[in-house]
Design a protein around this motif. Structure first.
Motif, PDB file in Angstrom:
ATOM      1  N   ARG A  65       2.777  -2.854  -8.768  1.00 40.39           N
ATOM      2  CA  ARG A  65       3.464  -1.552  -8.643  1.00 40.39           C
ATOM      3  C   ARG A  65       3.933  -1.051  -9.995  1.00 40.39           C
ATOM      4  O   ARG A  65       3.946   0.164 -10.253  1.00 40.39           O
ATOM      5  CB  ARG A  65       4.645  -1.685  -7.687  1.00 40.39           C
TER       6      ARG A  65
ATOM      7  N   HIS B  26      -4.482   3.791  -5.704  1.00 38.53           N
ATOM      8  CA  HIS B  26      -3.294   3.118  -6.246  1.00 38.53           C
ATOM      9  C   HIS B  26      -2.644   2.228  -5.196  1.00 38.53           C
ATOM     10  O   HIS B  26      -2.220   1.102  -5.495  1.00 38.53           O
ATOM     11  CB  HIS B  26      -2.297   4.170  -6.749  1.00 38.53           C
ATOM     12  N   GLY B  27      -2.550   2.726  -3.957  1.00 36.95           N
ATOM     13  CA  GLY B  27      -2.006   1.894  -2.890  1.00 36.95           C
ATOM     14  C   GLY B  27      -2.863   0.670  -2.618  1.00 36.95           C
ATOM     15  O   GLY B  27      -2.345  -0.434  -2.407  1.00 36.95           O
TER      16      GLY B  27
ATOM     17  N   GLY C 192       2.676   1.638  -3.430  1.00 41.61           N
ATOM     18  CA  GLY C 192       1.824   2.153  -4.494  1.00 41.61           C
ATOM     19  C   GLY C 192       1.606   3.656  -4.374  1.00 41.61           C
ATOM     20  O   GLY C 192       1.652   4.393  -5.368  1.00 41.61           O
ATOM     21  N   ARG C 193       1.359   4.131  -3.172  1.00 38.00           N
ATOM     22  CA  ARG C 193       1.181   5.572  -2.969  1.00 38.00           C
ATOM     23  C   ARG C 193       2.449   6.344  -3.311  1.00 38.00           C
ATOM     24  O   ARG C 193       2.413   7.393  -3.958  1.00 38.00           O
ATOM     25  CB  ARG C 193       0.783   5.855  -1.511  1.00 38.00           C
ATOM     26  N   ARG C 194       3.573   5.811  -2.857  1.00 31.19           N
ATOM     27  CA  ARG C 194       4.843   6.528  -3.074  1.00 31.19           C
ATOM     28  C   ARG C 194       5.210   6.565  -4.548  1.00 31.19           C
ATOM     29  O   ARG C 194       5.720   7.581  -5.028  1.00 31.19           O
ATOM     30  CB  ARG C 194       5.950   5.872  -2.258  1.00 31.19           C
TER      31      ARG C 194
ATOM     32  N   ASP D 205      -4.662   6.816  -2.610  1.00 30.96           N
ATOM     33  CA  ASP D 205      -5.106   5.676  -1.799  1.00 30.96           C
ATOM     34  C   ASP D 205      -5.599   4.526  -2.678  1.00 30.96           C
ATOM     35  O   ASP D 205      -5.430   3.354  -2.331  1.00 30.96           O
ATOM     36  CB  ASP D 205      -6.219   6.103  -0.847  1.00 30.96           C
TER      37      ASP D 205
ATOM     38  N   PHE E 133       0.831  -1.202   0.000  1.00 31.95           N
ATOM     39  CA  PHE E 133       0.000   0.000   0.000  1.00 31.95           C
ATOM     40  C   PHE E 133       0.871   1.260   0.000  1.00 31.95           C
ATOM     41  O   PHE E 133       0.639   2.199  -0.777  1.00 31.95           O
ATOM     42  CB  PHE E 133      -0.907  -0.017   1.221  1.00 31.95           C
ATOM     43  N   LEU E 134       1.876   1.273   0.858  1.00 28.72           N
ATOM     44  CA  LEU E 134       2.760   2.439   0.914  1.00 28.72           C
ATOM     45  C   LEU E 134       3.575   2.576  -0.368  1.00 28.72           C
ATOM     46  O   LEU E 134       3.809   3.698  -0.847  1.00 28.72           O
ATOM     47  CB  LEU E 134       3.690   2.311   2.124  1.00 28.72           C
TER      48      LEU E 134
END
Length: 458
Positions: free
Chosen positions: A146, A41-42, A20-22, A39, A17-18
């Motif tokens: 990702r 995307h994550g 994807g957001r990053r 969110d 999750f992190l």
């Protein structure tokens, strides 16, 4: 080891999750440059990292035991397994598992001790392989998902589609499970009715399902007239509803229409706590407090009250199901639009007239739902009846005498060492089928009632 596997999957989901957001944040300069929010995307990356690995762990746990046991049986010496039946091989496997767990009685054979060591080694290898495969699959899903993260990627639609199919899958599992329960009840009940006539079961007045377990044992032939069991179930449930129905509905009316907001916020959670009390606690309360009090009151009035009575079980059960009626009815009444109240008052109706003629008809679906849920809970209750009403099937309408219920008899019939295809054991499935059909009919009647008398407002 399963805990470690699930923990590794959950950790990978969080990292995914992190990640994807990053990755999206690194590709866009502002919130408006991306089709979907970060969110989503994550969540897309996390779902692809977690779902396949989670399914793998579940499938592995289901298949690991049978596969290891089959390898274990194949590795045993020929003199131990040749000419043995499946039941005997299962006993060998159970003995090997006991040795592996350290539960050794006497001096086991050296071949079984060696098999126990192999069993522990193979199970350890399989468990670590499960953890490694789950982690590898989760990381692979993370990497692939990702790589798809981009500002123009429609992550929100993909996430919603995944959740849609998850809900479809869960609904399908629920339906299939219900069908499986129904089919198992029908199959076993059919085997019972091959031995006991349906008319005798449904209309017989004597319930004594005692049969010989061994050929040399002296026992009765069994009597399977279920009318006393059905009567006891209805009597206890009726007493419970007579206690919970008026109290629950009137308390809901008071909390919704007469009490202040502070009082309602304080009292309603206290009432709902009753639904979370274990039924064994209610049973102890019935045995130690309610039943002796009823006997003493009956003795003072010159009325004979049995040590275990339907009244004691029904009264305590009514207290147990009180939150179902009170809480749901309160929510239904409180949800009625204020405009209906104002219109009734404007026409000159009093508060009581408004409640009876406007609010209760408008809140009827919720109220009937609460009564239905409470009735189903009362019919299916076991522990309170076992402790307070007794186990004897007694055909009576006197609430001061001991009775039994369908659920209590199901539990009683399925314990012990009676063979599974005995009429005594199969009678539990016939009782379960009747209970299922009665509950279904109760739901259908309640639905028709609501559809007929519900008042619709725009």
């Amino acid at each position: 080891m399963a805990t470690l596997a699930f923990g590794a999957v959950l950790l990978t989901v969080l990292v995914a999750f992190l990640a994807g957001r990053r990755r999206l944040a690194a590709q866009v300069s502002g919130a408006g440059d991306s089709h979907s929010l970060p969110d989503y995307h994550g969540a897309f990356v996390a779902l692809w990292a977690g779902l396949p690995a989670f399914v793998l762990v579940l499938a592995w746990l289901l298949l690991q035991g049978p596969l290891v046991e089959s390898l274990l049986v194949a590795s045993l010496p020929a003199e131990l397994v040749e000419g043995t039946s499946e039941a005997q091989r299962n006993l060998l496997v159970a003995e090997i598992k006991s040795i592996a767990a350290g539960q050794i009685f006497g001096q086991p054979e050296p071949a079984l001790v060696d098999a126990a060591e192999r069993f522990l080694a193979w199970r350890q290898i399989a468990s670590w392989a499960m953890v490694a495969c789950a982690a590898a699959l989760a990381l692979l899903g993370l990497a692939l998902a990702r790589s798809r993260v981009a500002p123009e990627f429609r992550a929100r639609q993909r996430v919603e589609r995944i959740f849609f199919w998850l809900m479809v899958f869960c609904s399908t599992v629920a339906v299939v499970t219900t069908l499986g329960i129904l089919l198992s009840l029908l199959f076993e009940a059919y085997r019972f009715f091959e031995r006991v006539p349906l008319f005798e079961f449904l209309f017989g007045l004597n319930w004594e399902p005692q049969m010989a377990i061994r050929a040399d044992q002296v026992a009765g032939q069994g009597a399977f007239g279920a009318i006393p069991v059905f009567t006891g179930t209805l009597l206890v449930a009726l007493l419970a509803m007579l206690v919970a129905g008026p109290i629950g509905l009137l308390s809901a009316i008071y909390l919704a229409e007469y009490s202040g907001r502070g009082f309602r916020r304080s009292v309603k959670p206290i009432l709902e706590i009753l639904a979370g009390v274990p039924t064994i606690v209610y049973g102890i309360f019935a045995v130690l407090t309610v039943a002796p009090a009823l006997r003493e009151a009956g003795a003072a009035l010159g009325i004979a009250v049995a040590p275990n009575s339907a009244l004691a079980a029904g009264a305590v059960m009514g207290i147990m199901i009180l939150p179902f009626i009170s809480s749901l009815s309160d929510d239904a009444i409180a949800a009625v639009p204020q405009s209906l109240r104002d219109g009734s008052y404007a026409l000159g109706a009093t508060k009581a007239e408004t409640i009876v003629q406007v609010l209760l008809p408008a809140a009827l679906p919720g109220i009937v739902g609460g009564f239905l849920l409470a009735a189903s809970r009362a019919i299916g209750e076991t522990m309170i009846v076992v402790m307070a009403a007794g186990l004897i099937a007694n055909l009576t309408a006197n609430p001061l005498e001991a009775v039994t219920t369908v659920t209590v008899q199901i539990v009683t019939l399925l314990i012990g060492d009676t063979e599974f295809d005995s009429p005594k054991t199969l009678a539990a499935f016939a009782l379960g089928l009747v209970l299922f059909l009665v509950t279904l009919a109760l739901n259908v009647v309640a639905l028709r009632f609501v559809q007929k008398y519900r008042e619709k407002y725009e």
